[in-house]
Design an enzyme around this catalytic site. Structure first.
Site, mmCIF file in Angstrom:
data_model
loop_
_atom_site.group_PDB
_atom_site.id
_atom_site.type_symbol
_atom_site.label_atom_id
_atom_site.label_comp_id
_atom_site.label_asym_id
_atom_site.label_seq_id
_atom_site.Cartn_x
_atom_site.Cartn_y
_atom_site.Cartn_z
ATOM 1 N N GLY A 46 -24.378 -51.562 43.675
ATOM 2 C CA GLY A 46 -25.618 -51.819 43.828
ATOM 3 C C GLY A 46 -26.039 -53.171 43.554
ATOM 4 O O GLY A 46 -25.255 -53.823 42.919
ATOM 5 N N GLN A 51 -30.569 -60.845 40.684
ATOM 6 C CA GLN A 51 -29.396 -61.399 40.487
ATOM 7 C C GLN A 51 -28.658 -62.331 41.799
ATOM 8 O O GLN A 51 -27.439 -62.770 41.500
ATOM 9 C CB GLN A 51 -28.290 -59.838 40.803
ATOM 10 N N CYS A 94 -21.894 -54.276 35.509
ATOM 11 C CA CYS A 94 -22.756 -54.841 36.260
ATOM 12 C C CYS A 94 -22.076 -56.109 37.131
ATOM 13 O O CYS A 94 -21.544 -56.921 36.053
ATOM 14 C CB CYS A 94 -23.938 -55.463 35.200
ATOM 15 N N LEU A 95 -22.673 -56.568 38.192
ATOM 16 C CA LEU A 95 -22.157 -57.676 38.851
ATOM 17 C C LEU A 95 -22.250 -59.132 37.970
ATOM 18 O O LEU A 95 -21.819 -60.092 38.255
ATOM 19 C CB LEU A 95 -22.530 -57.823 40.267
ATOM 20 N N HIS A 136 -30.644 -48.408 36.857
ATOM 21 C CA HIS A 136 -29.992 -49.939 36.301
ATOM 22 C C HIS A 136 -30.645 -51.065 37.290
ATOM 23 O O HIS A 136 -30.921 -52.009 36.677
ATOM 24 C CB HIS A 136 -28.279 -49.604 36.568
ATOM 25 N N GLU A 137 -30.659 -50.733 38.744
ATOM 26 C CA GLU A 137 -31.241 -51.863 39.387
ATOM 27 C C GLU A 137 -32.704 -52.040 39.247
ATOM 28 O O GLU A 137 -33.089 -53.313 39.455
ATOM 29 C CB GLU A 137 -30.911 -51.488 40.991
ATOM 30 N N HIS A 140 -33.441 -54.584 36.457
ATOM 31 C CA HIS A 140 -33.080 -55.602 36.641
ATOM 32 C C HIS A 140 -34.363 -56.376 37.289
ATOM 33 O O HIS A 140 -34.676 -57.636 36.938
ATOM 34 C CB HIS A 140 -32.141 -55.846 38.056
HETATM 35 ZN ZN LIG Z 1 -26.638 -54.877 37.351
#
Ligand SMILES: [Zn+2]
Length: 179
Positions: A46, A51, A94-95, A136-137, A140
């Site tokens: 995701g 991000q 998380c990236l 989660h997204e 963000h």
């Molecule tokens: Zn994330």
């Protein structure tokens, strides 16, 4: 399509509330496609627009396993229309927080309304990992990271380590369940 740079914490751009997309036009479709490519290459399951430094309410996901055909989701302006009372806990990554993981408890199932790739209003019911990943997204988009659901002690420990890693220039690899 183009690969975009993924911002890592701590960075003020990850803490802002993103603005809604006025309409899904070619620019937004391109953003969605570029985000998907970036996410696949990371690799992750995701990715949210903040991000990659874009403060607009766009998220992409794909939970297909290796060897399975791609199953991409592209969502603009996602909003909750229902969340379950029942919760579930998942060890999230998380990236934007490479190499760090933590247990986060969230509603087990959700229903969201969003604009799709064609700008049509859609609803999506999700449970399990898909529901976790969408939440989660969507976090963000409001400047919330998964570590914000954890204790201040754990959060600060992770953010300090990330800052140190950046200063020493050590590059981090990312696990397959990062989003
Ligand atoms: Zn994330």
């Amino acid at each position: 399509m183009a690969k975009l740079d993924i911002i890592t914490a701590p960075d003020p751009r990850l803490k802002v509330k993103s603005r809604p997309v006025a309409r899904v036009d070619d620019r937004i479709r391109r953003l969605m496609d570029d985000m998907l490519e970036t996410m696949y290459l990371a690799p992750g399951i995701g990715l949210a627009a903040p991000q990659v430094g874009v403060a607009e309410r766009v998220i992409v996901l794909d939970l297909a396993h290796e060897g399975e055909p791609p199953a991409p989701y592209r969502l603009a302006n996602p909003e909750y229309v229902w969340v379950s009372d029942e919760d579930t806990t998942y060890n999230e990554g998380c990236l934007s927080l490479p190499e760090h993981y933590g247990d986060v408890t969230r509603p087990r199932a959700i229903r969201v309304r969003y604009l799709d790739y064609q700008g049509e209003i859609r609803e999506l019911a999700a449970e399990g990992l898909l529901a976790t990943c969408i939440q989660h997204e969507m976090d963000h988009l409001d400047g919330i990271l998964f570590v914000d659901h954890m204790s201040a002690l754990k959060r600060n420990m992770i953010l300090r380590k990330l800052l140190k890693a950046r200063k020493t220039g050590s590059s981090a690899s990312v696990g397959a369940t990062a989003f």
